[in-house]
Every structure is written in structure tokens, then in C-alpha cells.
Design a protein around this motif. Structure first.
Motif, short mmCIF file in Angstrom:
data_model
loop_
_atom_site.label_atom_id
_atom_site.label_comp_id
_atom_site.label_asym_id
_atom_site.label_seq_id
_atom_site.Cartn_x
_atom_site.Cartn_y
_atom_site.Cartn_z
N LYS A 310 0.83 -1.22 0.00
CA LYS A 310 0.00 0.00 0.00
C LYS A 310 0.86 1.27 0.00
CE LYS A 310 -0.69 0.13 5.03
NZ LYS A 310 0.19 1.27 5.29
N ASP A 311 2.15 1.12 0.34
CA ASP A 311 3.05 2.28 0.38
C ASP A 311 3.81 2.48 -0.93
OD1 ASP A 311 2.31 2.82 3.00
OD2 ASP A 311 3.90 1.59 3.85
N LEU A 312 3.60 1.60 -1.91
CA LEU A 312 4.23 1.74 -3.22
C LEU A 312 3.68 2.96 -3.96
CD1 LEU A 312 4.32 -1.89 -4.65
CD2 LEU A 312 6.28 -0.34 -4.62
N PRO A 313 4.49 3.60 -4.81
CA PRO A 313 3.93 4.60 -5.73
C PRO A 313 2.87 3.95 -6.62
CG PRO A 313 6.33 4.71 -5.71
CD PRO A 313 5.95 3.47 -4.95
N LYS A 314 1.89 4.70 -7.04
CA LYS A 314 0.76 4.12 -7.77
C LYS A 314 1.09 3.75 -9.22
CE LYS A 314 -3.05 5.79 -4.99
NZ LYS A 314 -2.22 5.90 -3.81
N ASN A 315 2.10 4.37 -9.81
CA ASN A 315 2.36 4.14 -11.23
C ASN A 315 3.58 3.25 -11.47
OD1 ASN A 315 4.04 6.08 -10.17
ND2 ASN A 315 4.15 7.31 -12.04
N VAL A 316 3.84 2.32 -10.53
CA VAL A 316 4.96 1.39 -10.70
C VAL A 316 4.48 -0.05 -10.53
CG1 VAL A 316 6.55 3.13 -9.78
CG2 VAL A 316 5.67 1.35 -8.26
N LYS A 317 5.32 -0.97 -10.97
CA LYS A 317 5.02 -2.39 -10.85
C LYS A 317 5.92 -3.00 -9.79
CE LYS A 317 4.79 -4.75 -14.69
NZ LYS A 317 5.24 -5.51 -15.90
N LEU A 318 5.33 -3.77 -8.86
CA LEU A 318 6.11 -4.48 -7.86
C LEU A 318 7.09 -5.42 -8.55
CD1 LEU A 318 6.71 -5.41 -4.92
CD2 LEU A 318 4.83 -7.05 -5.18
#
Length: 368
Positions: A310-318
Motif C-alpha cells: 500500500k506504500d508503493l507509488p501508484k504508477n509502478v510495478k512491484l
């Protein structure tokens, strides 16, 4: 307690506890955040890693110093082969047993090396008990003293100090390559292992600019790619560097972020970085590549991280996560040509599982 160097050492912790041992290295004292590593080898690389600036390091392995300290080996283009920087970076060292080195290329003992660099050390400490305390309660501030007794302890706020001011170069440094092309490293305390990994993959000129450089300072070198390096301290203090990262995005230049550089990129793109309880510091940490499904053993040295998806930037892929605690170890933005890693792909010391990432960055730069 009988000490072979005939003087004692102490660790004064901010919770009021005092740990007594034997002093070695420099007869002085130093403040720091007390952390530990489970690495079993590579103390010359560990102690010279700029990411440890401001920290007192406990090495979990019971014998430290077995192979002494070699002479620093600098290649013709200025890259150091066997250390991660030109000097010891830790504020202090705690070991169970400090040993005398014996190896063909040993120039100094561990004691002599710390003494030469003005760094205090403590041996004859129950490091297992101390590490358990940190694992239970989290990292803690303290004073390490070798041969000097301290009467009054002031509080040490590691999270409020920008340690990149102590590890970033003051001027531009150039490592010449074989081709008339350049890579810029935004140097907040880069390990020479990273510089060597980049050079081996690309053979470009590597230009290291100070951590607080702005976009114009970087773009004037016409870089084919930009690397935001590892470094010490709290990434949330580095607003200026985060702004620079955002400015570089506008030029659509491929970016590689490593450790602190990954944290800076995460915040630049709207993600969240938080302090961990006791961090990851080892050369045997697993990560899972969710894109390929493969697992790798990697080198880590960080006390801050993306704690959950949930803390990842929204426009990136894990890209990578740690199977032990589910912290995020990497993300990717293919459209913008960004690779971002919390772990260290260069592995000095450590395994070579992920050195292929430098080649992946090369392919992005060259459009392969």
C-alpha cells in the motif's frame, strides 16, 4: 575482566544500560545508532560502507579480524577494488572477539586499522544478547567508548541528522571509461562496488556529482542514464534530492535507484518510506522476483523501507519483495525506464545473484 590491550571499553545505551567489554582501536568515544549485521565475512567492506555513517556496528560473527586488513587497491580509473570507500565510515565497532589477522595480503590488524582511523572498538561483549535486545526493542542510540569512561550522556537523534553531508563528495569525481558516453551517479555515499558494477556493465565514463546537486548540474554532462546511490541516514530529510529526482524524470532518462536512491525515488513518485524496527543488514537476505518467479540471495544495508504494497507509488510495478517480512525490495516502471532496488546488486561482500541487474540497466539505456 582481563583485556589484552589493558584498557576497557563501554557501550552506554540511551535506555540507561551500560555494557562493559575490552577496548581496542582508538582510545576515544563516539555517538551512534546501534545496529547489527549477520554477515560472516567482509569486515573491510562493511566498515568502509558509507551507509553505516552515524552508526555503531555490531558484527554477529564471533571472530572478527581473522584475515587482517589489506592495502587499499585503487584501479587506474580511481575505482577501489577491495574497500567501499577510502576510510572507515562506522562510528564504532562491537565484536565478541577481536583477533589478530594473518593473511598474505594483510597490511594492518583490525585494531591497528581502527586506531589509524580514530574509531573506537569494544570486544569481549556478549553480542548475541545485545543483538537479541535490539531485535526485541529496536535500534537504539548510544555511546561507544574505548579506554575512556563517560560521565554524562546526551541524547543522540540519528533520525534528525542528514548524514549524507558527511559521505557525499564536495566536488564532481570522474572515473574514465572506454567509450565517449557518460553515466551520472548522484552520490549520497556510493559504494565503490556499485561503481565497479556499473563500469563492468557499461564501460562508460562515470561521473559522480554531490548528493544535493540539482537537475542542471546533472544534465550538463549529457548522461545516458542516472543512478541515485546508496547512502546513510533518514531519506525523509532529503527533500532537495527528491526534487532533483522529479526534475530528472522530465528528461525521460533511464534511472537506477539503489538503497537510499530507491527510497528517494519512491517518495518522488508518491510512495511512503518508513523506519524499520531493526533493519536489514546482511549478505544472505532472500528476495523474490515477482516478475520471473525466481528467488535470489542478496546484500542488504538499510534501516528504512517500503513496509507494504500500500506504500508503493501508484504508477509502478512491484518487482521484488522480502519473503521474511514482506517488505518491498524493488519496483519497476518500464515506460519511464526506471529500475528501483532496496537491496544491493553489486554484492561486496556477498553473493553475485543479482549483478545481472546492471546489464538490464545497460539494455534499457541502449534500447536493446
Amino acid at each position: 575482566m582481563l583485556c589484552k590491550r589493558n584498557y576497557k571499553g563501554y557501550l552506554y545505551l540511551e535506555d540507561g544500560s551500560i555494557i562493559e567489554g575490552c577496548g581496542f582501536g582508538s582510545k576515544t568515544f563516539n555517538y551512534g545508532e546501534v545496529v547489527f549485521t549477520t554477515s560472516m565475512n567482509g569486515y573491510p567492506e562493511l566498515l568502509t560502507d558509507p551507509s553505516y555513517k552515524g552508526q555503531i556496528l555490531i558484527i554477529a560473527h564471533p571472530l572478527v579480524g581473522n584475515y587482517g586488513v589489506p592495502k587499499i587497491n585503487v584501479l587506474k580509473n580511481g575505482i577501489i577494488e577491495n574497500f567501499e570507500s577510502e576510510r572507515i565510515q562506522v562510528n564504532g565497532l562491537i565484536v565478541s572477539e577481536e583477533t589478530e589477522g594473518n593473511k598474505w595480503n594483510s597490511e594492518l590488524s583490525l585494531h591497528e586499522w581502527l586506531l589509524e582511523n580514530g574509531i573506537p572498538g569494544i570486544s569481549n561483549v556478549d553480542t548475541r544478547s545485545l543483538i537479541k535486545k535490539i531485535r526485541m526493542n529496536g535500534v537504539i542510540g548510544g555511546i561507544i567508548s574505548s579506554g575512556v569512561e563517560i560521565e554524562k550522556i546526551k541524547s543522540f537523534k540519528y533520525d534528525e541528522i542528514d548524514f549524507t553531508d558527511f559521505t557525499s563528495p564536495k566536488n564532481v569525481i570522474v572515473h574514465e571509461g572506454l567509450y565517449n558516453k557518460s553515466i551520472v551517479i548522484v552520490d549520497c555515499g556510493v559504494k565503490h562496488g556499485i561503481i565497479k558494477g556499473v563500469y563492468d556493465a557499461l564501460k562508460y565514463d562515470i561521473i559522480r556529482v554531490p548528493c544535493k546537486s540539482n537537475a542542471n548540474d546533472i544534465i550538463k554532462f549529457d548522461p545516458k542514464g542516472v543512478i541515485f546511490s546508496n547512502g546513510p541516514g533518514n531519506p525523509n530529510l532529503l527533500k532537495e534530492v527528491i526534487d532533483t529526482y522529479n526534475s530528472i524524470l522530465e528528461y525521460r532518462i533511464p534511472i537506477l535507484g539503489i538503497c537510499l536512491g530507491h527510497q528517494i525515488g519512491t517518495m518522488a513518485l508518491g510512495g511512503k518510506i518508513s523506519k524499520m524496527k531493526f533493519g536489514h543488514r546482511a549478505v544472505n537476505k532472500p528476495v523474490i522476483d515477482v516478475i520471473s518467479g525466481k528467488s535470489y540471495i542478496t546484500t542488504h544495508n538499510h534501516g528504512y523501507a517500503i513496509l507494504s504494497k500500500k506504500d508503493l507509488p501508484k504508477n509502478v510495478k512491484l518487482w521484488f519483495f522480502d519473503p521474511n517480512d514482506s517488505t518491498i525490495e524493488g519496483w519497476i516502471n518500464e515506460e519511464m525506464g526506471i529500475l528501483s532496488l532496496q537491496f544491493h546488486p553489486e554484492a561486496r561482500p556477498g553473493p553475485l545473484d543479482t549483478t545481472w541487474i546492471f546489464d538490464k540497466f545497460r539494455k534499457i539505456i541502449e534500447g536493446v
